[in-house]
Structure formats: structure tokens, C-alpha cells
Write a protein that holds these residues in place. Structure first.
Motif, PDB file in Angstrom:
ATOM      1  N   MET B 143      -4.591  -4.688  -6.453  1.00 19.46           N
ATOM      2  CA  MET B 143      -5.020  -3.412  -5.876  1.00 19.46           C
ATOM      3  C   MET B 143      -3.833  -2.527  -5.547  1.00 19.46           C
ATOM      4  O   MET B 143      -3.996  -1.339  -5.282  1.00 19.46           O
ATOM      5  N   ARG B 145      -0.590  -1.190  -3.193  1.00 18.46           N
ATOM      6  CA  ARG B 145      -0.551  -0.880  -1.756  1.00 18.46           C
ATOM      7  C   ARG B 145      -1.529   0.256  -1.466  1.00 18.46           C
ATOM      8  O   ARG B 145      -1.147   1.317  -0.984  1.00 18.46           O
ATOM      9  N   SER B 146      -2.795   0.015  -1.781  1.00 23.89           N
ATOM     10  CA  SER B 146      -3.789   1.081  -1.718  1.00 23.89           C
ATOM     11  C   SER B 146      -4.624   0.993  -0.456  1.00 23.89           C
ATOM     12  O   SER B 146      -4.595  -0.008   0.267  1.00 23.89           O
ATOM     13  N   PRO B 235      -5.343  10.871   0.863  1.00 20.84           N
ATOM     14  CA  PRO B 235      -5.869   9.919  -0.110  1.00 20.84           C
ATOM     15  C   PRO B 235      -7.049  10.553  -0.859  1.00 20.84           C
ATOM     16  O   PRO B 235      -7.882  11.212  -0.240  1.00 20.84           O
ATOM     17  N   SER B 237      -8.686   8.709  -3.563  1.00 22.28           N
ATOM     18  CA  SER B 237      -9.560   7.654  -4.065  1.00 22.28           C
ATOM     19  C   SER B 237      -9.180   6.358  -3.359  1.00 22.28           C
ATOM     20  O   SER B 237      -8.212   6.325  -2.599  1.00 22.28           O
ATOM     21  N   HIS B 239      -7.819   3.971  -4.526  1.00 27.12           N
ATOM     22  CA  HIS B 239      -6.567   3.420  -5.043  1.00 27.12           C
ATOM     23  C   HIS B 239      -5.345   4.173  -4.555  1.00 27.12           C
ATOM     24  O   HIS B 239      -4.219   3.842  -4.921  1.00 27.12           O
ATOM     25  N   SER B 240      -5.546   5.198  -3.733  1.00 35.13           N
ATOM     26  CA  SER B 240      -4.426   5.991  -3.238  1.00 35.13           C
ATOM     27  C   SER B 240      -3.539   5.182  -2.313  1.00 35.13           C
ATOM     28  O   SER B 240      -4.012   4.309  -1.598  1.00 35.13           O
ATOM     29  N   ALA B 241      -2.244   5.519  -2.344  1.00 33.49           N
ATOM     30  CA  ALA B 241      -1.384   5.060  -1.265  1.00 33.49           C
ATOM     31  C   ALA B 241      -1.832   5.770   0.004  1.00 33.49           C
ATOM     32  O   ALA B 241      -2.499   6.801  -0.059  1.00 33.49           O
TER      33      ALA B 241
END
Lengths: 327, 295
Positions: B143, B145-146, B235, B237, B239-241
Motif C-alpha cells: 500500500m 505510505r498511504s 489527499p 485518494s 493511495h495518497s501520501a
């Protein structure tokens, strides 16, 4: 309304109290409603899987810590880990002795307990033995507020308010030190010790107190000579759980205690705890898979074993109390 | 018999009008009041320090190298994402486990092990969940660092608390109602879905909200899995940091300049306000729950 409920309750095959006999395991109707359809079995399986997530979480923690620690111990011997008195994995002259981190952890924990034990015990005795019922009902949850404050907030308080205040009274107190965060941590674990000790003291049978009164003992004498010794196991469990909480506490010490792993018992100097070291490495840009990176898992494993052992002891002590074995 | 109603206790109380006992009571009250006063003083200090920074600009601004114009919008957005995702993951898992333990499980070694294990997990330091999340969610599952990895980690951390409170909520539903439903020919899942779940839902939600109030201040596990300390974007999504409010507070606190400490104090005021809001929502739900009577 209430008559209806008793009516339904007694129809239900001997369950006289609808709340306490809710347990489907005990219901005589259980076998009638055993899963028949396929969908029922699927649902049971899904719910079972949810229950197993907690088991997998524990297993996951153990496997992750052991696996990465194994990589660490293939390069650093256990003898060095437990024998060396220096912890300098980020220096060119590398040493991997856990003692400085352990000393930092134990020092801040000792200060926290020195603050929380007397206060917590006094609070518990007052609440269980002296406080009017109404005051008890208000004060106990209010005290719990202390345990609900985010630890990053406590860390800020320790660094920005408590340490400068202490520096006026304690000569030679560094800006980062063990004393300030230790005291703040004591405030944080105070409700743990107070609340669980209070339960233990409250659970001491009234007959023991009455026997002491009948022998002419005053209330204070009764509390200290009869009630407290009887509640000893429960109070011990409370203290151990408080210690375990303090050992695992991270942000207060990461913010206010410094990042210098040193073997010292001087609360005025900067130190580093096991938890603060993990934070320090996590914040840095240590590449994964290196020895330096694996140190945090070895330290994490030590932390896990330490808190697990303490929690297990506390659990046994508490179970003894619940069974009445303390008497 | 309760000690407090015992006549012998009253007798002892009456002869207890002695100076040492009164002094001891005063000390006991002090032991409770002093730490609370200390906390009040600390919060007062933080509020006074934070006052000049608290405003719309602070809430809607982005972090900056200049403390005077730095804001917490990315941190607030990150925390909102985290809390929503954590709730989405923790509620079904926690409620599912609670349903299994309360409604389906028969006494067995495995059931006893699950129950013991939930107690054990509640005592594991939160930073170790961070190490678990770092290895499993960030690396093995990939995943990164999301915000999703952060939410999964926090969900596991909250799971024991959600399971325990959900079980308590399930226990408040009278067995007689389940039996009535069975008697009408419903099977176990129909009974759970139509009768038990709707009735225990406010109780479950109360527990979840209280857990979230605790999770919103969690810092250590998020640092361990690699939440960023400087984020100049929101952020977009799972999956964003991301960063989060407590991380931003930590970041500002660890800077030497006093101006950033003022920002940290302002962040703390916002964080505590959010926690109070969540706790208030839980109390309101609980009050509603107690007023509603079905049976």
C-alpha cells in the motif's frame, strides 16, 4: 410494558431474566436454530473470520518482530545486544547494547510511578472508603479524562510548560530531560492506577471492615491494616498495568526526553527510551532492509516481551482477585 | 450487602469525626483535584498561547516555513480521511467479531483463545501496531505510505475496543426478542439482521465514536508507518501520501522556534475541540439510546 416482557421471558424455555440469559449458548432453542441453509453457514464463516482477525493481528505482530529481529541477530550477537553498554547504531563506531535505551525507559517509568502511585492510591482509598456515592460517581469518570488526552499533547506540555517550570527549582535540568516527561507520564497513568485500585479496594468484603470496627479499630486503622492488605493483589495488578502503559508510552518521551541513548540514572539529563528510538529511526531516512532499520524491530521485540510479561502478571493477579483468592 | 448501607458502617462513620481521618480525606480529595487542576492550567496556557493564531486562516492554510502563515488544512483533511476509512474498516470487522463471539461461538478452546487474545491486544503499545503496519500494509501488501495503510493500522489498533463495546451493546438486547423471532420461523441471520442489529446499533456506534475519539489523537503508529510531516497538498485518494493533525502538532513541537510552538498550541486546541465533539456525539447517542425503549 414490563408485564409483557416477563411474559415473553418465561415463555422462552426457562430464561427468567431476559438480559442476563441472553447468551445463545445457553438457550435451549439453540439447537433448533442451528445453521441449516447454505447462506447461514457462509454468514457464520464470515463472522468467524472477523473473530480470527484479532488472532491474526497478534500473530502478525509476533511474526513481524521475530522475523526482522532474526535478521538483526544474524549480524549482532545476543551477547552484544544484552552485554554492551552503548547504543550507537547510527554512528560509524557502532554499538548495539540495549541497556541505555532500557535505562531511559525504566528511568522515565520510575518517575511516572513515583508520581502516580501515591496520588493514585490516595485517590482510590478516598473514592472507595470515604467519598459520598454522588462524589464518587462524578470524580471517577472525571479522573479518566486524564488518560484520554492524546499523548502528543502531553508531550507538548512536558516540553513547553513543565520543563521550563521545573528548571526554576531543579539546578542543572537540561531542556530535554527524563524528569519533565516522567512527571507528565505519571499524570497520564494516574487514572489507570487509581481506577483499578479503587475496584480492588471496593471489592473487599464489608465483613472484614465490620470485624475491624468491632475490635475497636478506627476507619484509618481499618483501611491501612485490614482493607489495603486484603486488596493487595488488585492494587499490585493496577500498578503493574500502569508500569506497562508507561513503558509503551511513546510521544511524551519522544518529544520531551531527548534523543541521546545514554546509560544514566540522572533524571536531569537527556535520555532516550526504546519507544523514542523507534520514532527517531522512523522519522529519519534509514533505508529499509539495512541493519540500522532492523534495530527498531529488535527494540520493538524487547518492548513487546516486556509489556507482555507485565500484562500477564497483572492478569493473573486480577484473576486471583476476581476469584476471591486474595483472601 | 453493600458496605455503604451497612448500619455498622454508619456507626463507624459517626465515631469517625476525628482530626486525622478528616485530614486524610482532605489529602485524598487533593490527590484527585490537583492533577485535574494541573491539566486545566496547562490547557489554559495552551489556549492563551494559541489565541492569536486561531482563526479561519489557520484552519484553511497550508504548512509553511513561516510560522505566522502556516495552517492545518492538509492535516485536517488527512485526519478526516483516516477517521472515515478507519471506521469503514473497524466497524464491520469489530461488529462481525462481536456477533461471532456473542451469537454464534460455542464455548471451546478457540473461543477462549480469541477472548484472551482480545484482552492481550488491548495491552500492546500502540507503536508496535505501527511496526506491524509498516511491515504488512506498507511493504508486503504494497500500500505504500498511504492514507489506506494508516487507516488499516489504526483499525487494528481500535479493534479490541470496538469488539468489547459492541459485545456490550449486543448483550443489552433481551434474549426473549430473539426467541420470539425464532418462534416466528426466522433463522438466526434473519433474527440478527431484523431484530438484534437495529436494536444494538446506537450502542455499537457509541463505542465506535469513542474509539475514533481516541484514534484521532494517535501519533506514534502513524509516524512509524511513515506519515509525512510536511504535506502541502490534500489527499485525493486512498493511495495518497498524508499527514494528520497529531503529526503536524508533533512536527511543530519538535522545532526549536517559539513561533512554531504557538502553532502547535493552536493545533492542540483544534485537536481537543474535535475530540470533545466526538465525545459529545457519543454522549448524545447514548442518551437517545437510553430513552428509546422497544420492549
Amino acid at each position: 410494558m414490563s408485564r409483557e416482557s416477563t411474559g415473553t421471558g418465561s415463555n422462552g424455555g426457562g430464561s427468567s431474566d431476559p438480559v442476563s440469559t441472553h447468551d445463545s449458548r445457553l438457550s435451549t432453542l439453540d439447537s433448533l436454530n442451528a445453521p441449516r441453509a447454505l447462506s447461514e453457514r457462509v454468514i457464520a464463516a464470515v463472522l468467524f473470520a472477523c473473530g480470527m482477525v484479532s488472532i491474526f493481528t497478534t500473530l502478525g505482530i509476533v511474526v513481524v518482530l521475530v522475523k526482522e529481529s532474526a535478521g538483526f541477530f544474524s549480524e549482532v550477537s545476543l551477547g552484544q545486544f544484552l552485554g554492551d553498554t552503548q547504543w550507537t547504531p547510527l554512528f560509524t563506531d557502532k554499538h548495539f547494547g540495549i541497556w541505555p535505551l532500557l535505562a531511559g525507559t525504566l528511568l522515565t517509568t520510575a518517575i511516572a510511578v513515583a508520581v502516580a502511585l501515591p496520588l493514585g492510591l490516595l485517590a482510590a482509598i478516598y473514592l472507595a472508603e470515604f467519598a459520598p456515592e454522588r462524589a464518587r460517581k462524578v470524580l471517577k469518570p472525571t479522573l479518566e479524562v486524564l488518560a484520554g488526552i492524546p499523548t502528543v499533547v502531553y508531550g507538548y506540555f512536558a516540553l513547553v510548560y513543565i520543563t521550563p517550570l521545573l528548571q526554576k527549582f531543579v539546578p542543572g535540568l537540561a531542556g530535554f530531560n527524563a524528569l519533565g516527561p516522567g512527571i507528565v507520564m505519571g499524570v497520564m497513568i494516574l487514572p489507570v492506577i487509581a481506577s483499578l485500585s479503587e475496584d480492588a479496594i471496593y471489592a473487599v468484603p464489608a465483613s472484614l471492615r465490620e470485624a475491624a470496627y468491632a475490635l475497636g479499630a478506627g476507619r484509618l486503622r481499618t483501611v491501612f491494616r485490614v482493607v489495603l492488605p486484603s486488596a493487595f493483589s488488585g492494587i499490585g495488578a493496577a500498578v503493574i498495568l500502569g508500569v506497562s502503559r508507561a513503558i509503551g508510552e511513546t510521544m511524551i518521551v519522544a518529544i520531551a526526553a531527548g534523543q541521546q541513548a545514554r546509560l544514566t540514572a540522572d533524571p536531569r539529563s537527556p535520555i532516550e527510551t526504546m519507544t523514542a528510538y523507534i520514532v527517531q529511526i522512523s522519522l529519519g531516512d534509514t533505508p529499509t532492509g539495512t541493519l540500522e532499520y532492523r534495530t527498531i524491530f529488535a527494540v520493538g521485540l524487547a518492548l513487546f516481551l516486556l509489556t507482555l510479561a507485565l500484562n500477564a502478571v497483572a492478569f493473573r493477579l486480577r484473576r486471583r482477585v476476581l476469584k476471591g483468592g486474595a483472601l | 450487602m453493600s458496605l455503604r448501607t451497612s448500619p455498622i458502617h454508619d456507626l463507624a462513620m459517626r465515631r469517625a469525626e476525628l482530626a486525622p481521618e478528616r485530614a486524610f480525606q482532605a489529602v485524598g480529595i487533593l490527590a484527585i483535584v490537583l492533577p485535574l487542576l494541573l491539566l486545566l492550567w496547562l490547557f489554559g496556557g495552551a489556549l492563551v498561547d494559541a489565541w492569536p493564531r486561531l482563526g479561519w486562516d489557520f484552519l484553511t492554510g497550508f504548512p509553511s516555513r513561516k510560522a505566522e502563515i502556516a495552517g492545518i488544512l492538509p492535516a485536517l483533511a488527512g485526519s478526516a480521511w483516516l477517521m472515515a476509512l478507519t471506521a469503514l474498516i473497524a466497524i464491520p470487522l469489530g461488529l462481525g467479531a462481536a456477533l461471532y463471539l456473542e451469537e454464534y461461538a460455542r464455548p471451546s478452546r478457540l473461543t477462549a483463545l480469541i477472548e484472551l487474545n482480545i484482552g492481550t491486544l488491548a495491552g500492546v503499545p500502540s507503536i508496535l501496531y505501527g511496526l506491524l503496519g509498516l511491515e504488512i500494509f506498507v511493504r508486503v501488501v504494497g500500500m505504500g505510505r498511504s492514507v489506506l495503510a494508516g487507516a488499516c493500522t489504526l483499525a487494528l489498533l481500535l479493534l479490541p475496543m470496538v469488539i468489547i463495546t459492541s459485545r456490550e451493546a449486543l448483550r443489552t438486547v433481551p434474549q426473549s426478542l430473539r426467541e420470539a423471532s425464532f418462534a416466528l420461523g426466522a433463522d438466526r441471520w434473519q433474527t440478527l439482521r431484523r431484530i438484534v442489529l437495529p436494536m444494538c446499533l446506537p450502542g455499537v456506534l457509541t463505542g465506535v465514536i469513542l474509539s475514533l475519539a481516541r484514534a484521532i489523537g494517535e501519533t506514534a503508529p502513524l509516524i512509524t508507518i511513515g506519515a509525512l510531516t510536511y504535506v502541502a497538498f490534500l489527499p485525493d485518494s486512498v493511495h495518497s501520501a498524508f499527514t494528520a493533525l497529531p503529526i503536524q502538532i508533533f512536527n511543530w513541537t519538535s522545532r526549536p522556534q517559539a513561533a512554531f510552538h504557538v502553532n502547535a498550541a493552536a493545533g492542540i486546541v483544534v485537536l481537543i475541540a474535535l475530540m470533545l465533539l466526538l465525545n459529545g456525539a457519543a454522549i448524545w447517542l447514548r442518551a437517545r439510546l437510553q430513552r428509546r425503549v422497544y420492549w
